[in-house]
Structure formats: structure tokens, C-alpha cells
Scaffold this motif. Structure first.
Motif, short mmCIF file in Angstrom:
data_model
loop_
_atom_site.label_atom_id
_atom_site.label_comp_id
_atom_site.label_asym_id
_atom_site.label_seq_id
_atom_site.Cartn_x
_atom_site.Cartn_y
_atom_site.Cartn_z
N ASN A 191 -16.15 34.46 -21.21
CA ASN A 191 -14.88 35.05 -20.79
C ASN A 191 -15.05 36.53 -20.48
OD1 ASN A 191 -13.46 32.69 -21.02
ND2 ASN A 191 -12.67 33.12 -23.05
N ARG A 247 -10.88 31.15 -14.78
CA ARG A 247 -9.79 31.00 -15.74
C ARG A 247 -10.37 31.09 -17.14
NH1 ARG A 247 -4.80 29.49 -14.87
NH2 ARG A 247 -4.13 29.11 -12.75
N ARG A 248 -9.63 31.73 -18.03
CA ARG A 248 -10.09 31.93 -19.39
C ARG A 248 -10.35 30.59 -20.07
NH1 ARG A 248 -7.15 32.53 -24.40
NH2 ARG A 248 -8.52 33.59 -25.83
N SER A 288 -7.57 27.87 -19.86
CA SER A 288 -6.19 28.29 -20.11
C SER A 288 -5.38 28.18 -18.82
CB SER A 288 -6.20 29.73 -20.60
OG SER A 288 -4.95 30.33 -20.38
N ALA A 338 -2.59 29.79 -18.36
CA ALA A 338 -1.72 30.96 -18.25
C ALA A 338 -1.77 31.49 -16.82
CB ALA A 338 -2.19 32.03 -19.24
N PRO A 339 -0.70 32.14 -16.38
CA PRO A 339 -0.67 32.59 -14.98
C PRO A 339 -1.73 33.65 -14.71
CG PRO A 339 1.21 33.44 -16.19
CD PRO A 339 0.54 32.43 -17.08
N LEU A 340 -2.27 33.60 -13.51
CA LEU A 340 -3.29 34.57 -13.11
C LEU A 340 -2.62 35.88 -12.70
CD1 LEU A 340 -5.47 32.24 -10.91
CD2 LEU A 340 -6.04 33.09 -13.17
N GLU A 341 -3.39 36.95 -12.82
CA GLU A 341 -2.87 38.27 -12.47
C GLU A 341 -3.10 38.51 -10.98
OE1 GLU A 341 -4.62 41.17 -15.05
OE2 GLU A 341 -3.89 42.77 -13.73
N LYS A 342 -2.07 38.92 -10.29
CA LYS A 342 -2.22 39.20 -8.86
C LYS A 342 -2.30 40.71 -8.65
CE LYS A 342 -0.11 35.21 -6.57
NZ LYS A 342 -1.33 34.47 -6.62
N SER A 358 -6.11 37.19 -6.68
CA SER A 358 -5.84 36.63 -8.01
C SER A 358 -7.01 36.97 -8.93
CB SER A 358 -5.69 35.11 -7.91
OG SER A 358 -4.54 34.79 -7.20
N ASN A 378 -7.29 35.49 -15.78
CA ASN A 378 -6.31 35.75 -16.83
C ASN A 378 -7.01 36.04 -18.15
OD1 ASN A 378 -7.36 33.22 -17.05
ND2 ASN A 378 -5.45 32.18 -17.49
N ASN A 398 -7.88 38.69 -21.01
CA ASN A 398 -7.45 39.95 -21.61
C ASN A 398 -8.58 40.44 -22.51
OD1 ASN A 398 -6.25 42.05 -22.87
ND2 ASN A 398 -4.42 40.93 -23.54
#
Lengths: 105, 139
Positions: B25, B41-42, B74, B76-80, B96, B99, B101
């Protein structure tokens, strides 16, 4: 003078032991389980197996194969513990033997 | 007593796999391309308790160890992020990003490391107990 008779000495019989001595003894031991020598042999084979397992894991770690370090350490510890335990069993058996030999005849 | 060594050994395996996933990750925190298409994706690990019978141990407390049941991605929504110059930007110029952190991953890293240490401490304690038991009757 009253008659004195000496009773003849009767043969001593142990209840539970039949006339066919060795055969019934082996049948009795088989009803209990495998012979002690076999059990001992099997246990020593197991200890040997742990040693070989530890050796092969150390070898594959040294060759760079993807084996976990903690698994290698656990295998080495298991081998050392098994060997130590075998040593203690041998010491106890030796002590018992020496005690028996010290018994005056 | 030796079964407790195997139980903790299984936990060490599971924590090592968790560490692999966390490392992946962190390494892929900025990856926008994956072989499956789309950004990275995580990944998360799911631990599962192993039943004692399945692990081949003779009952008792019913403890059998742990294993990684699955490694899931995961949802969870991806960051744009607005970056029209990026090769992977879409028609509006948004890229994109994964996700992942980093702060959360570092905390998971510390947790995995502490769990590993705790299991090593348990193994060492068991080992010293076995050594003490072998001193029974000596001298």
C-alpha cells in the motif's frame, strides 16, 4: 506315637500366568500396545526429523528462498528442545539403572 | 505446550503477511496504473481464527491459531486530483489517485510490528517455561 506326615511341597502357581509363558506374555504386551523398543525408536526418529527440518530450513534461508525468519527460528528451537528433552530422559534412565546396580545382592 | 509455539508461529506468519500488504500500500500510494486497469486500490487483510480441530491440536481451550482469510481491495472512494497534464487524466482533467492514506498505513505498520513483538514475547515465555520444566528433578 502319632503319625507325622510331611505334606509334599506343591508347585507354586501364579494365577493369571498360563503354562505357555513367553507366548502369552507377548500376547499380553500386544494387547497393551507396541513394544517399548519400537516406541523409543519412533521417538528418536521424530527428534531426528526435527533436526533435519531445522537444517533444511536454515539452508533454504541461506539460499535466499522465500522462507520466514521466524519459522526458521521456531524450527531450530523445536529441534534444540527435542534434543534437550531426549538428553534429560537418557539421564533419568541412566540414574535409575545406576540405582538398580547399587542394590546389594 | 508445544502447540502454543505453533499458535504464535501462525500469528507471526499472519503479521508478516499483513506487513507485506501494508508495504505494498505504501509503495503504491501514487500508482495510477495497475495491470487490472485503473488506479491502485488500498488492500486490506482479513484475519481468521483457525479451529483447533482443523489445526490438528487436541482440543483444550479451542485455540488453534490465526491465518489470513483473504486480501481484499478497499471499496472506499478514490481521490480525484485536478491534473490535466497527467497521462492518465480523464476528459475533465481529473486523475483518480489511490485511496491510500499514508498516516493510516503508518499506524497499521506500528500495530503490525507491536503485534509481531507480542507474539515473539509469548514464544520466548513458552520456551523458557519448557526449559524450566526440563530442570525438574535435576540435582
Amino acid at each position: 506315637m502319632p503319625e507325622v506326615t510331611i505334606a509334599p511341597i506343591l508347585p507354586v502357581t501364579l494365577s493369571g500366568v498360563s503354562a505357555t509363558g513367553p507366548a502369552s506374555a507377548s500376547a499380553g504386551s500386544q494387547a497393551v500396545g507396541p513394544a517399548f523398543g519400537e516406541v523409543l525408536n519412533g521417538l528418536i526418529q521424530q527428534v531426528d526429523g526435527t533436526q533435519h527440518r531445522a537444517d533444511s530450513m536454515v539452508e533454504s534461508l541461506a539460499l535466499g528462498e522465500p522462507v520466514d525468519v521466524h519459522q526458521v527460528m521456531l524450527a531450530m528451537n523445536e529441534a534444540a528442545d527435542a534434543m534437550n528433552l531426549t538428553l534429560q530422559v537418557r539421564n533419568k534412565a541412566l540414574e535409575a539403572y545406576q540405582e538398580l546396580m547399587r542394590l546389594p545382592v | 505446550m508445544l502447540s502454543s509455539l505453533r499458535i504464535n508461529g501462525s500469528a507471526l506468519d499472519a503479521e508478516r503477511q499483513r506487513l507485506d500488504v501494508i508495504s505494498e500500500n505504501i509503495a503504491n500510494a501514487q500508482t495510477t496504473r495497475t495491470p487490472g486497469g485503473g488506479p491502485y486500490r488500498r488492500k486490506e487483510v482479513v484475519f481468521e481464527a483457525v479451529a483447533a480441530e482443523a489445526a490438528g491440536m487436541g482440543g483444550g481451550t479451542g485455540a488453534g491459531g490465526v491465518r489470513v482469510a483473504q486480501i481484499s481491495e478497499s471499496q472506499a472512494p478514490l481521490e480525484k486530483v485536478y491534473n490535466p497534464g497527467h497521462p492518465d487524466a480523464d476528459s475533465q482533467g481529473y486523475v483518480s489517485m489511490p485511496n491510500v492514506n499514508i498516516v493510516e498505513e503508518m499506524v497499521d505498520l506500528v500495530a503490525a510490528s507491536r503485534a509481531y513483538e507480542a507474539n515473539v514475547a509469548a514464544v520466548n515465555t513458552t520456551k523458557s517455561m519448557i526449559s524450566h520444566a526440563m530442570e525438574l528433578g535435576r540435582g
